[in-house]
Scaffold this active site. Structure first.
Site: not given
Ligand code: NOJ
Length: 533
Positions: A204, A263
């Site tokens: 993440d 991500e």
């Molecule tokens: C990205 C995630 O995909 C999302 O769902 C989340 O709220 C944020 N990061 C914070 O962790």
């Protein structure tokens, strides 16, 4: 020699994202759980995906859909137990599915024991596990940084008189990755799950891991604004790539190919995005940095073609592209693009070069489900257009029966299942050769059978206005993919001296040989492409 066997499985793997609250509810409480996922693994193997990525199921305060974690190495009782994780991994292995878990290194929940300890006093041993700063001269936040969710990225802690930083909600304080103890703790978390036999992590918000040490203000434009993905000091700082390298070394320390799918901000310029691979000859950062651009580009041939060419060309030699059409943060393709366009987009997703991610339910064409105000779960819903993220997180539709077969009739599903969507369910679509499920399955089967579609070169060809046309070639195997992005018919002439056999149409109603390909509104076709003798 088949492409992408064994160690390189991830280069062309189709990764299926499971949002655990919404996939399948085995214990009848209206919330999806791990035994529910395990019970549906045969469906995923039969669908033909290679791996699943499960969004967080760890203990959480549930102030951000599970991305606010209170224990990185546990299982929230609403989802099951560690024994359920082990059973899931074992069952997946048995049927040849790989398992990726979510790793959330940027922040914890404010209720995580690390943050509770950090907040206890300015001299607490864990104080510098998080990012604390004194108020500005006027008592306000230390600088002008915004949280992704809006508003200041700083929240004041009255008991210690300092602000803490949170790139997302205030409920998710950012960890301080300049502290070696934080790095070591997170490596320990990774080993904990890798030891249980998983195949890697979806990581993440990696680009936020380091922030400017001097906490300088972001430069503002003439409107007093700055564009978050391009922020100068809040993300993509020098050093993040090295942190990723250190996480990569953790997974590389395990036998088999364990991977990192990371991500990054959704609208990162291509040149910044591809830095997260490393460089040609030294691909030692992430196996796959997410490429989210299909979520935002207009469904228009020129824009798509330009992006495909630029991005595919910018991915370093030897690395694999990544493509995403939907996830738990954005409206579903069937709503964003339209039902017919979503079918064509599935053709695009599964025929582009690289490793695509399919979001659960998109293989059925599930649309966003409207959420009545009293049933909203996502704290971000009010602020986002279209009711926020809940409408794309609704329960998987397994049958046309009560609660769409997601949970028993007596249970209240955690979000509405979309009662009016009767025909959109696995059971019905399984028996309909023209369904979106049948289309997705056919695409996955063709991809598996054909090295050119898995790993072959990609080249965009000049098509008529409104059509995206590209070839996929490996040795003697050639495919041509043509996508009509418009509501009007278009005619795609095949390159001189060649013909094609329609292997799949997004409408699932045609086959045949052609030298020029008429495409109906929003239709996409995959052709076996043959030089004429
Ligand atoms: C990205 C995630 O995909 C999302 O769902 C989340 O709220 C944020 N990061 C914070 O962790």
């Amino acid at each position: 020699m088949p492409l992408d066997a064994g160690h390189d499985w991830w280069r062309s793997a189709v990764i299926y994202q499971v949002y655990p609250r919404s996939f399948a509810d085995a214990n009848g409480d209206g919330v999806g759980d791990l035994p529910g996922i395990t019970s549906r693994l045969p469906y995923l193997a039969d669908l033909g995906v290679d791996a699943i990525w499960i969004s967080p199921f760890y203990p959480s305060a549930h102030e951000d859909g599970g991305y606010d974690i209170t224990d990185f190495t546990g299982v929230d009782p609403i989802f099951g137990s560690l024994a359920d994780v082990d059973a899931l991994i074992a069952a997946a292995k048995k049927i040849g599915l790989r398992v990726l878990l979510d790793l959330v290194p940027n922040h914890t929940s404010r209720h995580h024991p690390w943050f509770v300890a950090s907040r206890a006093s300015r001299s607490a041993a864990r104080r510098n596990w998080y990012i604390w700063a004194d108020p500005a001269k006027d008592g306000g936040p230390p600088n002008n940084w915004r949280a992704v969710t809006g508003g200041s990225a700083w929240t004041f802690d009255a008991s210690t008189g300092q602000y803490y930083l949170h790139s997302f909600f205030a409920a998710q304080p950012d960890l301080n990755w300049r502290n070696p103890n934080v790095r070591e703790a997170m490596a320990g978390v990774m080993r904990f799950w890798l030891d249980r036999g998983i195949d890697g992590f979806r990581v993440d918000m990696i680009d936020y891991l380091l922030k400017d040490e001097a906490l300088r203000d972001e430069p503002l434009d003439e409107n007093g604004w700055y564009d978050q993905p391009l922020a100068k000091y809040q993300l993509n700082q020098r050093g993040v790539v090295d942190i990723m390298r250190s996480l990569r070394r953790v997974v590389d320390g395990y036998a088999g190919a364990r991977i990192l799918l990371g991500e990054v901000e959704s609208r990162l310029p291509i040149d910044v995005l591809v830095r997260y691979y490393g460089t040609a000859g030294q691909l030692d950062v992430l196996h796959l940095p997410f490429n989210f651009w299909l979520l935002f580009l207009p469904w228009q041939s020129a824009a798509l073609e330009r992006f495909i060419t630029d991005y595919d060309g910018a991915v370093p030699e030897g690395a694999a592209p990544n493509w995403v059409l939907g996830n738990h943060d954005v409206p579903r393709p069937a709503t964003r693009l339209g039902a017919a366009q979503a079918r064509a987009a599935m053709v695009l997703l599964l025929t582009l070069r690289g490793a695509p991610v399919v979001y659960y339910g998109d293989e059925l064409g599930m649309p966003n489900v409207p959420i009545p105000p009293e049933r909203i779960q996502d704290p971000w819903s009010a602020a986002l257009p279209g009711g926020g993220r809940d409408p794309a997180r609704t329960p998987m539709r397994w049958t046309r029966g009560p609660n769409a077969g997601f949970c028993p009739e007596h249970a209240m599903p955690w979000l509405p299942v979309g009662d009016e969507l009767e025909a959109i369910n696995v059971e019905d679509q399984r028996h309909d050769p023209g369904s979106m499920l049948a289309l997705t399955k056919a695409l996955l089967a063709l991809r598996r059978a054909c090295p050119a579609l898995r790993g072959g070169n990609l080249r965009c060809l000049q098509g008529p206005p409104g059509a995206v046309v590209f070839s996929r070639v490996h040795d003697d195997e050639r495919f041509l993919v043509a996508i009509n992005t418009t509501a009007a018919p278009v005619e795609v002439p095949l390159p001189a001296g060649t013909s094609g056999i329609v292997r799949i149409s997004s409408a699932m109603d045609r086959t045949g040989t052609c030298t020029t390909l008429p495409l109906r509104a929003h239709e996409a076709c995959v052709l076996e492409w043959i030089p004429r003798s």
